[in-house]
Design an enzyme around this catalytic site. Structure first.
Site, short mmCIF file in Angstrom:
data_model
loop_
_atom_site.label_atom_id
_atom_site.label_comp_id
_atom_site.label_asym_id
_atom_site.label_seq_id
_atom_site.Cartn_x
_atom_site.Cartn_y
_atom_site.Cartn_z
N GLU A 286 -4.58 4.43 4.41
CA GLU A 286 -5.63 4.22 3.42
C GLU A 286 -6.75 3.35 3.98
OE1 GLU A 286 -4.13 4.60 -0.99
OE2 GLU A 286 -4.76 2.54 -0.69
N HIS A 307 17.03 14.70 15.23
CA HIS A 307 17.64 16.01 14.94
C HIS A 307 16.76 16.83 14.00
CE1 HIS A 307 21.53 14.87 16.84
NE2 HIS A 307 21.02 13.67 16.61
N LYS A 421 -7.90 12.11 -8.65
CA LYS A 421 -7.85 11.55 -10.01
C LYS A 421 -8.91 12.20 -10.89
CE LYS A 421 -6.40 6.91 -8.65
NZ LYS A 421 -6.79 5.50 -8.60
O1 PA5 Z 1 -4.01 -0.10 -1.84
C1 PA5 Z 1 -4.49 0.20 -2.92
O2 PA5 Z 1 -5.48 -0.39 -3.35
C2 PA5 Z 1 -3.87 1.27 -3.77
O3 PA5 Z 1 -2.77 1.84 -3.15
C3 PA5 Z 1 -3.40 0.69 -5.10
O4 PA5 Z 1 -2.49 -0.34 -4.86
C4 PA5 Z 1 -2.77 1.75 -5.98
O5 PA5 Z 1 -3.68 2.78 -6.20
C5 PA5 Z 1 -2.35 1.15 -7.32
O6 PA5 Z 1 -3.45 0.57 -7.96
P1 PA5 Z 1 -3.25 -0.46 -9.14
O7 PA5 Z 1 -2.54 -1.65 -8.62
O8 PA5 Z 1 -4.64 -0.78 -9.58
O9 PA5 Z 1 -2.46 0.23 -10.21
#
Ligand code: PA5
Length: 435
Positions: A286, A307, A421
């Site tokens: 990310e 494996h 989303k």
């Molecule tokens: O790293 C990030 O920002 C995301 O993976 C969030 O943690 C994830 O989308 C969850 O978001 P939130 O904590 O607002 O529910």
């Protein structure tokens, strides 16, 4: 310090290559710690580790004691950065089957809100039948769909079982200090809350209550976790040369990427590391995968995956490099037994420690993959304990920040996550998302 061994990348790179990127690594580390790069309003994680226990940590430990004494099961609701860190920590320290034999005094811990699967929900309901339970709901934004749906349903179960007042005493909300629906609900209902600092993004939040409350409920010593992270913060930000393993890891992986190695496989030799691999995957995926760039992070568990993916790694497309994670053997040893009939032909190993066999498997795999044209970085963690876990989290977070700045991307945003989303909300008819 964690040791990064790069002796198995030299077939593909040379020392002058490495020295040529030293200035870039130095600049990326400076950019990060001086706060002069893109995303510099999300650097709060850099200073989360502290030497002295904070009031928030004391409150976390008190809450954990309460949950341990009044619950058979603790359900942790969250997704992405609000989920992977605590699960990774608990599974690494206590194994994937850590829930077996647990109950009141040392509750089982399950994770919810990281899926929309009805089967998973039905399974969780069955697990909770007849059990005393408490909930932690973790969401920085307070509006993420998956955890919001799970929380609504679990809160209803809790209220039906205990009535509203006791249910409210069994809910712990971990969220932004001021903003979002979850903060508002917590204030209205009087739930105990813990803070995700606005300047620490989800995937960099494991050293806040996000990770620490579940770890404490699992019986881990969060003061030791913090101590390890604090020492990592001091050491890994002080040494500004290739003696710093952060520099080596961040520098080498970028060099390999420039040489066509677009996939990094993180291989561990511990089944308990699987979720840690997931946490690392999210952290790097990310943070780096944007602007048409980024190393694709994949995590595997050896020897199991030798494996399955072993063939691909050995002889598939040569666009991969591996990072192998090694821990010292545990104190309690296991030995291969002897058998009079020896029908399985294993007596040549009789009396040998299992860890010795594992070590030979590691060395054999390493040599095979290097021969097959896969550069291998080895990360030697040393002993596995709570402090080492804290060090490991901080180490990879820092590596990620430095590496992403070398790559030339903002490590702290995730604009691409919004696309699915938006489509989903449109399909679901969420107000404000009409075509
Ligand atoms: O790293 C990030 O920002 C995301 O993976 C969030 O943690 C994830 O989308 C969850 O978001 P939130 O904590 O607002 O529910």
């Amino acid at each position: 310090m964690i040791k990064v061994d790069i002796s198995n990348v030299w077939g593909q790179l040379s020392l002058p290559d490495l020295l040529a990127v030293e200035q870039e690594v130095a600049a990326a580390h400076e950019t990060l710690t001086n706060g002069t790069g893109d995303g510099n309003d999300f650097l709060g994680w850099l200073d989360l580790p502290v030497a002295e226990e904070t009031e928030e940590m004391k409150r976390i430990r008190r809450a954990a004691d309460r949950i341990r004494s009044n619950s058979d099961v603790f359900v942790v609701i969250g997704i992405g950065g609000s989920y992977l860190g605590p699960r990774a920590a608990i599974e690494l320290m206590q194994g994937c089957n850590h829930n077996i034999g647990k109950g009141r005094g040392n509750p089982q811990i399950y994770f919810a809100g990281n899926t929309l699967s009805t089967r998973a929900w039905n399974e969780l309901q069955r697990l909770l039948e007849g059990k005393d339970f408490s909930l932690a709901v973790i969401s920085k934004s307070g509006t993420t769909t998956e955890p919001a749906i799970a929380f609504r349903a679990l809160k209803w179960l809790l209220e039906r079982k205990y009535g509203t007042d006791e249910a409210n005493r069994r809910i712990y909300a971990i969220t932004d200090p001021a903003k979002g629906a979850l903060r508002q609900m917590a204030t209205e209902e009087g739930w105990e809350t813990f803070v995700i600092p606005p300047a620490a993004g989800g995937r960099f939040s494991v050293l806040t209550a996000v990770g620490l409350l579940p770890m404490a409920v699992a019986g881990m010593d969060i003061r030791q976790v913090m101590r390890g992270a604090f020492e990592a913060k001091e050491q890994y930000n002080r040494v500004r040369s290739f003696e710093n393993p952060v520099w080596l890891y961040a520098g080498i992986r970028n060099l390999l990427y420039r040489n066509g190695k677009t996939t990094e496989i993180m291989a561990s030799w511990e089944p308990g590391y699987k979720m840690m691999g997931g946490w690392w995957q999210q952290l790097f995926g990310e943070s780096e995968g944007k602007d048409g760039k980024g190393i694709f992070p994949v995590s595997v568990e050896f020897t199991a995956d030798l494996h399955s993916l072993g063939q691909m790694i050995q002889q598939g497309e040569r666009n991969i490099f591996e990072t192998m994670i090694r821990f010292d053997a545990p104190e309690q040893v296991a030995v291969v037994g002897s058998d009079v009939k020896n029908l399985d032909g294993l007596n040549y190993l009789a009396g040998k420690q299992l860890d010795f066999v594992d070590e030979q498997a590691y060395l054999g795999t390493l040599a095979a993959h290097v021969d097959g044209g896969v550069p291998v970085i080895t990360v030697e963690m040393g002993e596995l304990n709570d402090a080492k876990l804290g060090e490991l989290f901080y180490f990879f977070e820092l590596c990620c920040g430095v590496s992403a700045y070398i790559l030339g991307v903002n490590p702290f945003n995730q604009p691409g996550v919004e696309f699915y989303k938006r489509n989903m909300f449109q399909l679901l008819g969420k107000p404000g998302y009409e075509k």
